[in-house]
Design a protein around this motif. Structure first.
Motif, PDB file in Angstrom:
ATOM      1  N   ASP A  32       0.863  -1.281   0.090  1.00 58.55           N
ATOM      2  CA  ASP A  32      -0.055   0.156   0.013  1.00 58.55           C
ATOM      3  C   ASP A  32       0.996   1.332   0.078  1.00 58.55           C
ATOM      4  O   ASP A  32       0.308   2.576  -0.133  1.00 58.55           O
ATOM      5  N   ALA A  33       2.164   1.118  -0.031  1.00 60.53           N
ATOM      6  CA  ALA A  33       3.145   2.243  -0.086  1.00 60.53           C
ATOM      7  C   ALA A  33       3.466   2.710  -1.558  1.00 60.53           C
ATOM      8  O   ALA A  33       3.950   3.743  -1.603  1.00 60.53           O
ATOM      9  N   ILE A  34       3.092   1.786  -2.503  1.00 58.88           N
ATOM     10  CA  ILE A  34       3.256   2.012  -3.677  1.00 58.88           C
ATOM     11  C   ILE A  34       2.123   2.877  -4.597  1.00 58.88           C
ATOM     12  O   ILE A  34       0.964   2.257  -4.484  1.00 58.88           O
ATOM     13  N   PRO A  35       2.082   4.018  -4.953  1.00 61.01           N
ATOM     14  CA  PRO A  35       1.050   4.914  -5.500  1.00 61.01           C
ATOM     15  C   PRO A  35       0.876   4.114  -6.837  1.00 61.01           C
ATOM     16  O   PRO A  35       1.341   3.601  -7.374  1.00 61.01           O
ATOM     17  N   GLN A  94       7.974  -5.065  -7.703  1.00 62.66           N
ATOM     18  CA  GLN A  94       6.548  -4.580  -6.994  1.00 62.66           C
ATOM     19  C   GLN A  94       6.000  -3.540  -7.704  1.00 62.66           C
ATOM     20  O   GLN A  94       4.611  -3.555  -7.872  1.00 62.66           O
ATOM     21  N   VAL A  95       6.706  -2.664  -8.377  1.00 64.74           N
ATOM     22  CA  VAL A  95       6.311  -1.474  -9.165  1.00 64.74           C
ATOM     23  C   VAL A  95       5.797  -1.961 -10.697  1.00 64.74           C
ATOM     24  O   VAL A  95       4.948  -1.565 -11.068  1.00 64.74           O
ATOM     25  N   ASN A 193       4.143 -10.214 -21.631  1.00 65.16           N
ATOM     26  CA  ASN A 193       3.141 -10.896 -21.075  1.00 65.16           C
ATOM     27  C   ASN A 193       3.165 -12.365 -21.255  1.00 65.16           C
ATOM     28  O   ASN A 193       3.367 -13.000 -22.136  1.00 65.16           O
ATOM     29  N   ASN A 194       2.873 -13.151 -20.080  1.00 66.58           N
ATOM     30  CA  ASN A 194       2.507 -14.426 -20.206  1.00 66.58           C
ATOM     31  C   ASN A 194       1.782 -15.082 -18.813  1.00 66.58           C
ATOM     32  O   ASN A 194       1.249 -14.228 -18.074  1.00 66.58           O
ATOM     33  N   ASN A 195       1.490 -16.474 -19.024  1.00 72.22           N
ATOM     34  CA  ASN A 195       0.739 -16.968 -17.801  1.00 72.22           C
ATOM     35  C   ASN A 195       1.378 -17.011 -16.656  1.00 72.22           C
ATOM     36  O   ASN A 195       0.656 -17.747 -15.720  1.00 72.22           O
ATOM     37  N   ILE A 196       2.544 -16.802 -16.408  1.00 73.04           N
ATOM     38  CA  ILE A 196       3.216 -17.458 -15.358  1.00 73.04           C
ATOM     39  C   ILE A 196       3.316 -15.995 -14.444  1.00 73.04           C
ATOM     40  O   ILE A 196       2.867 -15.994 -13.215  1.00 73.04           O
ATOM     41  N   ILE A 197       4.368 -15.151 -14.829  1.00 78.69           N
ATOM     42  CA  ILE A 197       4.494 -13.899 -13.972  1.00 78.69           C
ATOM     43  C   ILE A 197       3.513 -12.753 -14.387  1.00 78.69           C
ATOM     44  O   ILE A 197       3.289 -12.046 -13.545  1.00 78.69           O
ATOM     45  N   GLY A 198       2.897 -12.772 -15.669  1.00 81.40           N
ATOM     46  CA  GLY A 198       1.890 -11.754 -15.957  1.00 81.40           C
ATOM     47  C   GLY A 198       2.518 -10.681 -16.773  1.00 81.40           C
ATOM     48  O   GLY A 198       3.565 -10.860 -17.523  1.00 81.40           O
ATOM     49  N   TYR A 199       1.942  -9.715 -16.724  1.00 84.31           N
ATOM     50  CA  TYR A 199       2.268  -8.311 -17.487  1.00 84.31           C
ATOM     51  C   TYR A 199       3.429  -7.457 -16.825  1.00 84.31           C
ATOM     52  O   TYR A 199       3.431  -7.240 -15.686  1.00 84.31           O
ATOM     53  N   THR A 200       4.301  -7.118 -17.719  1.00 85.88           N
ATOM     54  CA  THR A 200       5.166  -6.180 -17.301  1.00 85.88           C
ATOM     55  C   THR A 200       5.154  -4.756 -17.707  1.00 85.88           C
ATOM     56  O   THR A 200       4.945  -4.546 -18.882  1.00 85.88           O
ATOM     57  N   TRP A 201       5.130  -3.818 -16.985  1.00 85.40           N
ATOM     58  CA  TRP A 201       4.780  -2.457 -17.063  1.00 85.40           C
ATOM     59  C   TRP A 201       6.206  -1.548 -17.304  1.00 85.40           C
ATOM     60  O   TRP A 201       6.913  -2.021 -16.878  1.00 85.40           O
ATOM     61  N   ASN A 202       5.934  -0.560 -17.943  1.00 83.52           N
ATOM     62  CA  ASN A 202       7.022   0.264 -18.224  1.00 83.52           C
ATOM     63  C   ASN A 202       7.396   1.238 -16.997  1.00 83.52           C
ATOM     64  O   ASN A 202       6.410   1.900 -16.562  1.00 83.52           O
ATOM     65  N   ALA A 222      15.587   0.211 -16.067  1.00 85.49           N
ATOM     66  CA  ALA A 222      14.937   1.725 -15.809  1.00 85.49           C
ATOM     67  C   ALA A 222      14.559   2.179 -14.543  1.00 85.49           C
ATOM     68  O   ALA A 222      14.752   2.905 -13.899  1.00 85.49           O
ATOM     69  N   MET A 223      14.319   0.939 -13.421  1.00 84.74           N
ATOM     70  CA  MET A 223      14.079   1.197 -12.141  1.00 84.74           C
ATOM     71  C   MET A 223      15.613   1.269 -11.306  1.00 84.74           C
ATOM     72  O   MET A 223      15.675   1.433 -10.067  1.00 84.74           O
TER      73      MET A 223
END
Length: 563
Positions: A32-35, A94-95, A193-202, A222-223
């Motif tokens: 909940d600390a992640i906007p 997490q982000v 995107n895959n069915n294991i980890i899911g979608y990765t965002w920019n 980038a992070m």
């Protein structure tokens, strides 16, 4: 494959995600600390609040050479550097949802061994002593799984014998292996995107795609959860996600860096072969890691690698031309299939202006039709009718994610396999195209003031700065370079500016002005408010096996853009 009591693909995927979460647990922050993305689209500086000042310095402020220097002088330890990147990588996941395997415990143990070695011997174990390096999922690493995005590949940890030659070589030089990163199913998509980890965002704009297929690697970098990482590229997969997140990414020519024991999709298809290359924040970091790899003489262990040590003379030749009379660049503004969005066009204009202002020459690049190259490479990717991909997906019962279904269909039979004779005909077309392109490049000697053919050319990496999930449809600007087997690098140029970059509706294009259905579809994806702040990069291209020259030219281009 992981077997659960239920025996379902969902249970297998859930077990993998739970394993990743457990291993990350000690390093994570409260969720909940992640906007939310709308409140903090660019999250790259977010981890600072949870790191010590020294950890921020390690992860943000040092080049590889500076970091290695401090490690060699024992001003810092491998353990504290590794811990800093582990902490930042955990927050990055997490982000953005970027990691596929967590190897923090092994990495910290390796760092302890490195610290003990330098304490006992008074010198580093190798030229990369203590350098944390991250890896795309498909690159086999001891103790990790190599899924290539398939549920059916879960459940088997790689052994030391399985490990990719590239990883093994960097270990021997002292690099620390601490994480692997997410990929699209089968690797055959430019949206991760895959069915294991899911979608990765920019990480630079969490409302849009990280790109692919090295999307997880780009988001981790980038992070600043990594200082240097490795991706792979068969049509876009290093350059495109690097561009979308403001990074440099080198696509070498086939045979320059070792591919041995790297997994893939449609293995054995060599009409257009994948390559492995570094991704990072600085050109000089990419140069350091490339030199280091070549110093191990990988051609002695991988028969596909060309016996070509690092050629410093090529780097110096580019620098010499840059200072005395300037370099000659070609510029391709559009491939005639899909027009770039306004921010990409502006990036080209600004780059050309900067190059000219610094004494370089720029001519319009008018090569053989890129449409021919796109048709060739696209046909090669669907040569087997998608049978290899559907077989791997079907063995676990998992559904086909939309990014793969858009190309290969949601079930077998969507595409018709081509015959051996048809594959030979495409190989001949590819060879003819490569020859015609080479002849055109040579002919540009008559158009430059230097009397030399153009040294390098510049073109978009994609027609877009990114896209929403499921909207990735066109890798043509990058795919042509793979068909040619040229060396290329993504170079950060600017970011989308909603005040400067016109909305599609205001750009003067009417329905009858579109180049075709794909052009219209891509153009209508543009939203200056959505993409505001998203990085825009261009690719700089050299001839085959010109990695030294391309890195040197990228450094010069970066200098021009920054002044």
């Amino acid at each position: 494959m992981i077997v659960s009591s239920e025996g379902t693909w969902q249970a297998a995927a859930e077990r993998k995600r739970a394993e990743v979460a457990k291993l990350l647990g000690p390093y994570t922050i409260p969720g909940d600390a992640i906007p939310p993305p709308a409140e903090l689209p660019d999250a790259t500086n977010f981890p600072r609040a949870y790191l010590e000042p020294r950890e921020i310095e390690f992860t943000e402020k040092l080049s590889i050479e500076e970091l290695l220097g401090k490690l060699a002088r024992r001003e810092i330890t491998a353990k504290e550097v590794t811990l800093a990147f582990c902490k930042r990588a955990a927050i990055a996941h997490q982000v953005t949802n970027c990691l596929s395997d967590v190897l923090f415990q092994q990495a910290l143990a390796q760092a302890d061994e490195l610290d003990a070695y330098i304490a006992a011997h008074g010198k580093p174990i190798g030229r990369l002593h203590g350098l944390p390096v991250s890896w795309k999922d498909q690159i086999r690493v001891e103790g990790a799984e190599t899924t290539v995005g398939y549920i059916s590949n879960l459940g088997r940890k790689e052994t030391a014998k399985d490990e990719a030659l590239l990883v093994k070589e960097l270990r021997e030089l002292g690099a620390v292996i601490y994480a692997k990163t997410n990929v699209p199913t089968a690797l055959m998509a430019i949206d991760t995107n895959n069915n294991i980890i899911g979608y990765t965002w920019n990480a630079r704009n969490r409302l849009v795609s990280a790109g692919g297929s090295s999307g997880g690697e780009a988001s981790l970098l980038a992070m600043k959860g990594s200082i240097i990482g490795f991706g792979t590229d068969i049509a876009a997969s290093i350059r495109l996600p690097a561009a979308f997140q403001g990074l440099y990414g080198l696509k070498p020519s086939i045979g320059r860096l070792p591919w041995s024991k790297i997994a893939g999709s449609m293995e054995g298809q060599e009409l257009v072969s994948p390559v492995v290359g570094p991704m990072g924040h600085r050109v000089d970091d990419l140069e350091v890691i490339t030199k280091s790899i070549l110093s191990t003489q990988p051609w002695l262990h991988d028969p596909t690698v060309v016996n070509m040590p690092w050629r410093q003379s090529e780097t110096e030749a580019v620098a010499k031309h840059a200072k005395s009379g300037g370099l000659a660049f070609g510029v391709l503004r559009s491939d005639g299939i899909v027009l770039p969005h306004p921010p990409i066009t502006r990036a080209i204009d600004e780059t050309v202006a900067k190059l000219k202002a610094h004494g370089h020459e720029v001519i319009e690049w008018e090569p053989p039709s890129h449409k021919e190259a796109f048709e060739i490479i696209w046909s090669l990717f669907v040569m087997d009718g998608g049978n290899d991909i559907h077989s791997s997906i079907g063995s676990s019962g998992e559904p086909v994610v939309p990014q793969i279904a858009n190309i290969y269909g949601s079930s077998p039979g969507h595409l018709t396999p081509k015959t051996v004779n048809e594959s030979w005909s495409y190989a001949l077309r590819r060879n003819a195209y490569q020859t015609a392109y080479l002849e055109y490049w040579n002919s540009t000697a008559s158009k430059t003031s230097t009397g030399r053919a153009v040294d390098f050319f510049i073109l978009p990496i994609a027609p877009t700065a990114s896209y929403l999930p499921g909207q990735a449809i066109y890798p043509g600007y990058t795919g042509v370079i793979n068909a040619l087997d040229y060396t290329a690098i993504s170079v950060p140029v600017t970011t989308v500016d909603k005040a400067r970059d016109l909305a599609a509706a205001d750009a003067g294009r009417q329905r009858g002005e579109y180049l075709g259905e794909m052009d219209e579809q891509v153009w209508k994806q543009y939203d200056p408010n959505l993409f505001h702040g998203t990085p825009v990069g261009l690719q700089l291209v050299g001839r085959r096996l010109e990695e030294e020259r391309v890195l040197a030219a990228a450094a010069e281009l970066g200098r021009c853009l920054s002044e």
